[in-house]
Design a protein around this motif. Structure first.
Motif, short mmCIF file in Angstrom:
data_model
loop_
_atom_site.label_atom_id
_atom_site.label_comp_id
_atom_site.label_asym_id
_atom_site.label_seq_id
_atom_site.Cartn_x
_atom_site.Cartn_y
_atom_site.Cartn_z
N ALA A 56 -26.42 33.01 -44.10
CA ALA A 56 -25.36 33.65 -44.89
C ALA A 56 -25.82 35.00 -45.47
O ALA A 56 -25.03 35.71 -46.08
CB ALA A 56 -24.90 32.72 -46.01
N GLY A 57 -27.08 35.36 -45.25
CA GLY A 57 -27.58 36.64 -45.75
C GLY A 57 -26.80 37.85 -45.27
O GLY A 57 -26.44 38.72 -46.07
N ALA A 62 -23.01 42.45 -46.14
CA ALA A 62 -21.73 43.10 -45.83
C ALA A 62 -20.87 43.21 -47.09
O ALA A 62 -20.22 44.23 -47.31
CB ALA A 62 -21.00 42.32 -44.74
N PHE A 63 -20.87 42.18 -47.92
CA PHE A 63 -20.13 42.19 -49.17
C PHE A 63 -20.64 43.33 -50.07
O PHE A 63 -19.85 44.10 -50.62
CB PHE A 63 -20.29 40.84 -49.87
CG PHE A 63 -19.54 40.69 -51.15
CD1 PHE A 63 -18.26 40.16 -51.17
CD2 PHE A 63 -20.11 41.05 -52.37
CE1 PHE A 63 -17.56 40.00 -52.36
CE2 PHE A 63 -19.43 40.90 -53.56
CZ PHE A 63 -18.14 40.38 -53.55
N ALA A 78 -34.68 33.64 -47.46
CA ALA A 78 -34.98 33.04 -46.15
C ALA A 78 -33.93 33.43 -45.10
O ALA A 78 -33.44 32.60 -44.36
CB ALA A 78 -35.10 31.53 -46.27
N THR A 79 -33.59 34.71 -45.06
CA THR A 79 -32.58 35.21 -44.13
C THR A 79 -33.26 35.67 -42.83
O THR A 79 -34.09 36.57 -42.87
CB THR A 79 -31.79 36.37 -44.76
OG1 THR A 79 -31.12 35.88 -45.92
CG2 THR A 79 -30.78 36.93 -43.79
N PRO A 80 -32.89 35.05 -41.71
CA PRO A 80 -33.52 35.44 -40.45
C PRO A 80 -33.08 36.83 -39.99
O PRO A 80 -32.02 37.32 -40.37
CB PRO A 80 -33.05 34.36 -39.47
CG PRO A 80 -31.78 33.84 -40.04
CD PRO A 80 -31.90 33.98 -41.54
N ILE A 81 -33.92 37.44 -39.17
CA ILE A 81 -33.56 38.70 -38.54
C ILE A 81 -32.32 38.44 -37.69
O ILE A 81 -32.33 37.52 -36.86
CB ILE A 81 -34.71 39.23 -37.66
CG1 ILE A 81 -35.94 39.51 -38.51
CG2 ILE A 81 -34.27 40.47 -36.89
CD1 ILE A 81 -37.21 39.75 -37.71
N PRO A 82 -31.25 39.21 -37.87
CA PRO A 82 -30.02 38.92 -37.12
C PRO A 82 -30.11 39.39 -35.66
O PRO A 82 -30.78 40.37 -35.36
CB PRO A 82 -28.96 39.72 -37.88
CG PRO A 82 -29.73 40.85 -38.49
CD PRO A 82 -31.10 40.31 -38.80
N ASP A 83 -29.42 38.64 -34.79
CA ASP A 83 -29.33 39.06 -33.39
C ASP A 83 -28.46 40.30 -33.27
O ASP A 83 -28.75 41.20 -32.48
CB ASP A 83 -28.72 37.94 -32.53
CG ASP A 83 -29.66 36.75 -32.44
OD1 ASP A 83 -30.89 36.95 -32.53
OD2 ASP A 83 -29.17 35.62 -32.31
N ASP A 84 -27.39 40.33 -34.06
CA ASP A 84 -26.44 41.45 -33.99
C ASP A 84 -25.94 41.71 -35.41
O ASP A 84 -25.33 40.84 -36.02
CB ASP A 84 -25.27 41.10 -33.07
CG ASP A 84 -24.28 42.23 -32.95
OD1 ASP A 84 -24.67 43.40 -33.10
OD2 ASP A 84 -23.09 41.95 -32.74
N LEU A 85 -26.21 42.87 -35.93
CA LEU A 85 -25.78 43.23 -37.28
C LEU A 85 -24.97 44.51 -37.21
O LEU A 85 -25.51 45.56 -36.86
CB LEU A 85 -27.00 43.42 -38.20
CG LEU A 85 -26.71 43.65 -39.66
CD1 LEU A 85 -26.07 42.41 -40.29
CD2 LEU A 85 -28.00 43.99 -40.40
N TRP A 114 -39.33 42.62 -41.98
CA TRP A 114 -38.30 43.30 -41.20
C TRP A 114 -37.20 43.81 -42.13
O TRP A 114 -36.78 44.97 -42.06
CB TRP A 114 -37.72 42.35 -40.15
CG TRP A 114 -36.77 42.99 -39.19
CD1 TRP A 114 -37.09 43.55 -37.99
CD2 TRP A 114 -35.35 43.15 -39.34
NE1 TRP A 114 -35.95 44.04 -37.37
CE2 TRP A 114 -34.87 43.80 -38.17
CE3 TRP A 114 -34.43 42.80 -40.32
CZ2 TRP A 114 -33.54 44.12 -37.99
CZ3 TRP A 114 -33.09 43.10 -40.14
CH2 TRP A 114 -32.65 43.75 -38.99
N TRP A 115 -36.72 42.95 -43.04
CA TRP A 115 -35.69 43.35 -44.00
C TRP A 115 -36.22 44.44 -44.94
O TRP A 115 -35.52 45.40 -45.24
CB TRP A 115 -35.21 42.15 -44.81
CG TRP A 115 -34.36 41.21 -44.04
CD1 TRP A 115 -34.70 39.94 -43.63
CD2 TRP A 115 -33.03 41.42 -43.56
NE1 TRP A 115 -33.66 39.38 -42.94
CE2 TRP A 115 -32.62 40.26 -42.88
CE3 TRP A 115 -32.14 42.50 -43.65
CZ2 TRP A 115 -31.36 40.13 -42.29
CZ3 TRP A 115 -30.88 42.37 -43.07
CH2 TRP A 115 -30.50 41.20 -42.40
#
Length: 152
Positions: A56-57, A62-63, A78-85, A114-115
């Protein structure tokens, strides 16, 4: 709304169904909202702190990007690196806390770094004992970042 506060500050959390620490939330006096990916900011709230846990990160990011005039703090847990952002992370300039667990094999320090490299005002904190479920155990730290100086 999960809890109504008294200090005129809202905390919106993506990826939860219930308050991760009712006593701590009550003590801060914030109004706590659980949100979905299409959430709008609460009308009756002042400044807003936003958090996203795990997958949900990106919704929390986006919010924050859609409402820069209202959101002044952000936490990713604990937000994973997104595949598509589909978001230019350099536009998310709010003070951001990145919490990751050192014992989390899925989203450990590699994801946190990464973040941190992509968000302009991000601080990475690694919990040495933490696994993938950090929000409950770290709720006090999350609230201290999202609602600084707030007390009931």
């Amino acid at each position: 709304m999960l809890i109504e506060g008294t200090v005129g500050r809202a905390v919106v959390v993506f990826g939860i169904d219930e308050d991760p620490g009712p006593e701590l939330t009550f003590a801060r006096g914030v109004t706590l909202y659980a949100a979905g990916s299409d959430a709008d900011p609460p009308d009756d709230a002042g400044p807003i702190g936003v958090a996203g846990q795990g997958d949900a990160g990106p919704a929390a990011l986006a919010f924050a990007a859609r409402h820069p005039e209202r959101v002044d703090r952000l936490a990713l847990i604990a937000t994973p690196i997104p595949d598509d952002l589909e978001l230019d992370l350099s536009t998310v300039t709010v003070k951001t806390l990145l919490l990751f667990g050192a014992k989390d094999l899925a989203t450990g320090s590699t994801h946190g770094r990464w973040w941190q490299q992509r968000l302009p005002d991000a601080r990475l904190e690694m919990n040495p004992q933490g696994g993938p479920d950090l929000l409950g155990p770290m709720w006090k730290r999350v609230l201290s970042h999202l609602a600084p100086s707030c007390r009931r």
